[in-house]
Enzyme design. Structure first.
Site, PDB file in Angstrom:
ATOM      1  N   ASP A   1      -6.644  11.047   3.551  1.00  0.00           N
ATOM      2  CA  ASP A   1      -6.991  11.318   2.156  1.00  0.00           C
ATOM      3  C   ASP A   1      -8.435  11.796   2.025  1.00  0.00           C
ATOM      4  OD1 ASP A   1      -7.451   8.442   2.953  1.00  0.00           O
ATOM      5  OD2 ASP A   1      -8.529   8.415   1.043  1.00  0.00           O
TER       6      ASP A   1
ATOM      7  N   HIS B   1      -4.674   6.182  -0.543  1.00  0.00           N
ATOM      8  CA  HIS B   1      -5.190   5.972   0.812  1.00  0.00           C
ATOM      9  C   HIS B   1      -4.097   6.139   1.870  1.00  0.00           C
ATOM     10  CE1 HIS B   1      -9.096   5.191   2.311  1.00  0.00           C
ATOM     11  NE2 HIS B   1      -9.029   3.898   2.508  1.00  0.00           N
TER      12      HIS B   1
ATOM     13  N   TYR C   1       0.792  -1.226   0.000  1.00  0.00           N
ATOM     14  CA  TYR C   1       0.000   0.000   0.000  1.00  0.00           C
ATOM     15  C   TYR C   1       0.827   1.280   0.000  1.00  0.00           C
ATOM     16  CZ  TYR C   1      -3.648  -3.323   1.092  1.00  0.00           C
ATOM     17  OH  TYR C   1      -4.504  -4.387   1.045  1.00  0.00           O
TER      18      TYR C   1
ATOM     19  N   ASN D   1      -9.590   0.922   8.070  1.00  0.00           N
ATOM     20  CA  ASN D   1     -10.943   0.888   8.628  1.00  0.00           C
ATOM     21  C   ASN D   1     -10.989   0.637  10.128  1.00  0.00           C
ATOM     22  OD1 ASN D   1     -11.657   1.337   6.002  1.00  0.00           O
ATOM     23  ND2 ASN D   1     -12.599  -0.653   5.687  1.00  0.00           N
TER      24      ASN D   1
END
Length: 186
Positions: free
Chosen positions: A92, A19, A14, A66
């Site tokens: 973001d 994100h 990632y 999350n």
């Protein structure tokens, strides 16, 4: 102590995605203020130091986006920090174009699951934020695919500039100059 948390997802997969702009801003703050990001506590990668004379804990929750509130809630409880006065979250925002930032003193989650989690665990939506623009999702794209994607080359310079602005804004905000930061950068 002031907690500055950047949101993102752990693992190399990632890195440098839309994100993970919160992680990227924390990395730049750590570099600018020579804060070593080597501690692992509260389910986060952390570093303690000073930003413009204010003691800070820089944090990159390792819970995945999350569930960011689990990590940040633990930090708030452990350090006895009131979110209203001692928490700044960088993340973001798809409603802002790349290169733009927006500063808020409080607000709803606005559909951002990381912020929803923080609100749930902090018990309030009254905490400061710096939103970093990543651009609107193109029509027909899946939102998750978009935010987990990387910036095109033409946006990368704009985004790097936004990281610098976010660091400058954070430095003002930890000094109690949020209104000044909002006037300069919103």
């Amino acid at each position: 102590m002031f907690i500055i948390a950047g949101l993102g997802n752990p693992t190399k997969q990632y890195e440098r995605t839309r994100h993970n702009v919160g992680f990227d801003v924390i990395d730049l703050l750590a570099e600018r203020y020579q804060i070593r990001m080597g501690e692992r506590k509260h389910r986060a990668l952390c570093g303690t130091g000073f930003v413009e004379g204010q003691k800070v804990l820089l944090a990159k929750p390792q819970t995945f986006m999350n569930l960011s509130g689990e990590s940040i809630g633990a930090m708030l409880n452990f350090y006895k920090v009131a979110p209203e006065t001692g928490l700044l979250v960088v993340y973001d925002d798809i409603s802002l174009p790349p290169g733009r930032i927006r500063i808020r003193k409080k607000g709803s989650a606005g559909g951002h699951n990381g912020i929803k989690s923080i609100i749930s665990h902090a018990g309030t939506q009254n905490f400061q934020r710096i939103k970093v623009g990543v651009g609107e999702k193109p029509q027909g794209w899946d939102l998750a695919d978009y935010v987990l994607g990387r910036f095109p080359k033409e946006d990368r310079a704009l985004v790097e500039e936004a990281y610098g602005k976010a660091c400058e804004a954070a430095a003002l905000m930890v000094q109690g100059e949020t209104d000044k930061a909002m006037n300069l950068y919103n």
